[in-house]
Design an enzyme around this catalytic site. Structure first.
Site, PDB file in Angstrom:
ATOM      1  N   ASP A   1      -7.942  -5.113   0.336  1.00 36.56           N
ATOM      2  CA  ASP A   1      -8.507  -5.962  -0.818  1.00 36.56           C
ATOM      3  C   ASP A   1      -8.230  -7.615  -0.527  1.00 36.56           C
ATOM      4  O   ASP A   1      -8.634  -8.528  -1.352  1.00 36.56           O
ATOM      5  CB  ASP A   1      -7.896  -5.669  -2.106  1.00 36.56           C
ATOM      6  CG  ASP A   1      -8.541  -4.220  -2.689  1.00 36.56           C
ATOM      7  OD1 ASP A   1      -7.893  -3.336  -2.622  1.00 36.56           O
ATOM      8  OD2 ASP A   1      -9.683  -4.377  -2.674  1.00 36.56           O
TER       9      ASP A   1
ATOM     10  N   HIS B   1       0.916  -1.158  -0.021  1.00 34.15           N
ATOM     11  CA  HIS B   1      -0.203  -0.031   0.111  1.00 34.15           C
ATOM     12  C   HIS B   1       1.182   1.337   0.208  1.00 34.15           C
ATOM     13  O   HIS B   1       1.962   1.472   0.682  1.00 34.15           O
ATOM     14  CB  HIS B   1      -0.844  -0.120   1.106  1.00 34.15           C
ATOM     15  CG  HIS B   1      -2.135   0.930   0.934  1.00 34.15           C
ATOM     16  ND1 HIS B   1      -2.053   2.279   1.382  1.00 34.15           N
ATOM     17  CD2 HIS B   1      -3.437   0.703   0.882  1.00 34.15           C
ATOM     18  CE1 HIS B   1      -3.175   2.860   1.185  1.00 34.15           C
ATOM     19  NE2 HIS B   1      -3.935   1.713   0.751  1.00 34.15           N
TER      20      HIS B   1
END
Ligand code: SDX
Length: 466
Positions: free
Chosen positions: A401, A344
């Site tokens: 996710d 991320h």
């Protein structure tokens, strides 16, 4: 009055049917949280000629301060350079705060853990839009407004029929949402706060219907209309999985899981799709077009499309014995394979949403009696990756996710619908960020500059002499 408002002037809109039901306008002012009184500054020195420039520092309420470079080009004739905006703030905002090192995510100051465990999605929508948690009456009125605007203009059903049945649901969603401005033109005057609010309520209310109908269309089933007697998430589930031939009974476990998944995806600061919405909105584009642009940006596998890509990756890996091969591929710079659902831009610790999603995965699969080998595989992959120096050094942790696809798959959604659900939930974040941008008195059209590395001017040569 912002620059944007001055340019656009007042567009007279027709009376709007839901104007009187929409509540008082949002009070998400943020001026009081930016400290512009600070005397802290940086001095930039040009080592070629010794010239120096002072750049002021702006402090927020929490988190990193910023160096204000707005005057840099005027002072130095140079631009800053930061492709991907790894060190660049595009705005000040009071909506969501992320501390990537601590794994903290706050919406209007409330932690995602508290919201996911103690709140619900409608309340989170109210909090994001108005800036405060609602009292009982405010919540009831908000839910009532959203509930009573879930239907779509009947002509819109013909938009779906223009697509092939095998069209990706995200392609349909981009098209249908973009077309909403053709039907709800009476809430596109962005200089009118009331119309902006009506457009926001319409988008929040109608996204579940659009999302459900993209699924129904893809499997050749008839559209199931909203039921006002159900909750936001329960209504969505009945529009997706219900059929006209029998009553649909909402499973409270799935309803709560769906609602928590929506909360976890509601907003996330200035990510790629939110920045797309803000940039589109900075030109004065109508809110429906801006949200459609956000949906298109979210679709990418590096962003919201990752949940679909995670499932495909787990299916590709197939068995835990194959994990080392794929982890090696993910580390190989010559191999385009990435561990989808890992890494991320901001979180260099566990994504707090991933932790909640993992708990939810165990709960939902356990309560549904689903023994999905992909969950075991995901857990094994997570353990191996989290102990591999490559991932540890780069602080690559599972993100939101990584587990969402496993839950959604267990709930009966096809992988092609995963990003559609992400877009449904993120709509409240996008439209709130858009509203904050429009309300910002210093707002200008977003127009980045560049480092030009192409040809200098050169003479045109005729075809005969080339
Ligand atoms: C979302 O921004 C948001 O807030 C987004 C989001 C939201 O709610 O809106 O949180 C939702 O988009 C979550 C992210 C979903 N995407 C994925 O899961 C796709 C896989 N992840 C990567 O593509 C990547 O991690 C990104 C895109 C998420 C972040 O990319 P960055 O910040 O540009 O990081 P990077 O590509 O510069 O990576 C740094 C290093 C590189 O190695 P080195 O050059 O240092 O040797 O880490 C490596 C990368 O090669 N790396 C990975 C990796 N992610 C980064 N290596 C293997 N597998 C990965 N998944």
């Amino acid at each position: 009055m912002s620059v944007l408002h001055k340019i656009l002037g007042n567009i007279v809109g027709r009376k709007n049917p839901i104007a009187d039901t929409a509540q008082a306008l949002p009070n998400n002012t943020k001026e009081d949280s930016m400290d512009t009184s600070t005397t802290q500054s940086f001095t930039l020195r040009n080592n070629e000629d010794g010239s120096e420039f002072t750049l002021p520092v702006l402090k927020g309420s929490v988190g990193p301060s910023v160096i204000d470079v707005r005057a840099l080009y005027k002072q130095t004739g140079m631009f800053t350079y930061d492709p991907g905006f790894t060190s660049t703030g595009s705005t000040d905002s009071a909506i969501t705060y992320i501390d990537g090192d601590q794994g903290i995510l706050l919406h209007r100051g409330y932690s995602i853990e508290d919201l996911a465990s103690k709140s619900d999605f409608m309340e989170t929508c109210y909090l994001l839009w108005y800036g405060e948690l609602p009292n009982k009456q405010q919540k009831e009125e908000f839910v009532n407004t959203v509930t009573n605007h879930t239907m779509l203009h009947d002509q819109i059903t013909y938009f779906f029929r223009g697509f092939r049945r095998d069209a990706h649901p995200m392609a349909i969603m981009v098209g249908v949402v973009g077309a909403l401005s053709a039907f709800y033109h009476d809430s596109t005057d962005i200089t009118d706060p009331k119309q902006r609010q009506i457009a926001a309520m319409r988008l929040i209310a109608k996204m579940p219907t659009i999302a459900a109908w993209t699924y129904k269309y893809s499997i050749g089933q008839p559209f199931v209309y909203p039921k006002n007697s159900l909750s936001y998430s329960g209504n969505f589930l009945q529009m997706v999985f219900g059929v006209p031939t029998e009553d649909y009974v909402v499973n409270p476990i799935l309803e709560r899981a769906m609602d928590r998944i929506f909360i976890l995806h509601a907003d996330h600061e200035q990510n790629a799709s939110t920045s797309t919405v803000r940039i589109a909105g900075s030109s004065g584009a109508n809110p429906f077009a801006c949200i459609s642009a956000g949906i298109a940006s979210l679709w990418g596998p590096a962003h919201g499309g990752a949940n679909e890509a995670v499932l495909e990756m787990l299916e590709q890996i197939g068995h835990k014995d194959n994990i080392p091969e794929y982890v090696a591929r993910a580390k190989d710079k010559d191999d385009p394979f990435r561990l989808m659902g890992f890494g991320h831009r901001v979180y260099k610790n566990f994504d707090p949403r991933a932790k909640i999603m993992r708990e939810e995965a165990h709960k939902v699969l356990g309560e549904l009696g689903v023994n999905d080998p992909k969950l075991e595989l995901a857990m094994e992959l997570e353990q191996i990756a989290l102990n591999d120096p490559y991932f540890v050094e780069r602080k690559l942790y599972p993100n939101v996710d990584f587990y969402s696809g496993i839950i959604l798959s267990a709930m009966g959604f096809p992988t092609s619908m995963f990003t559609v659900l992400f877009a449904l939930a993120r709509t409240v974040g996008w439209i709130t960020q858009w509203e904050e941008m429009i309300e910002d008195p210093s707002q200008k059209i977003s127009r980045p500059r560049q480092l030009y590395v192409g040809h200098d001017q050169r003479p045109y040569t005729d075809l005969a002499s080339r």
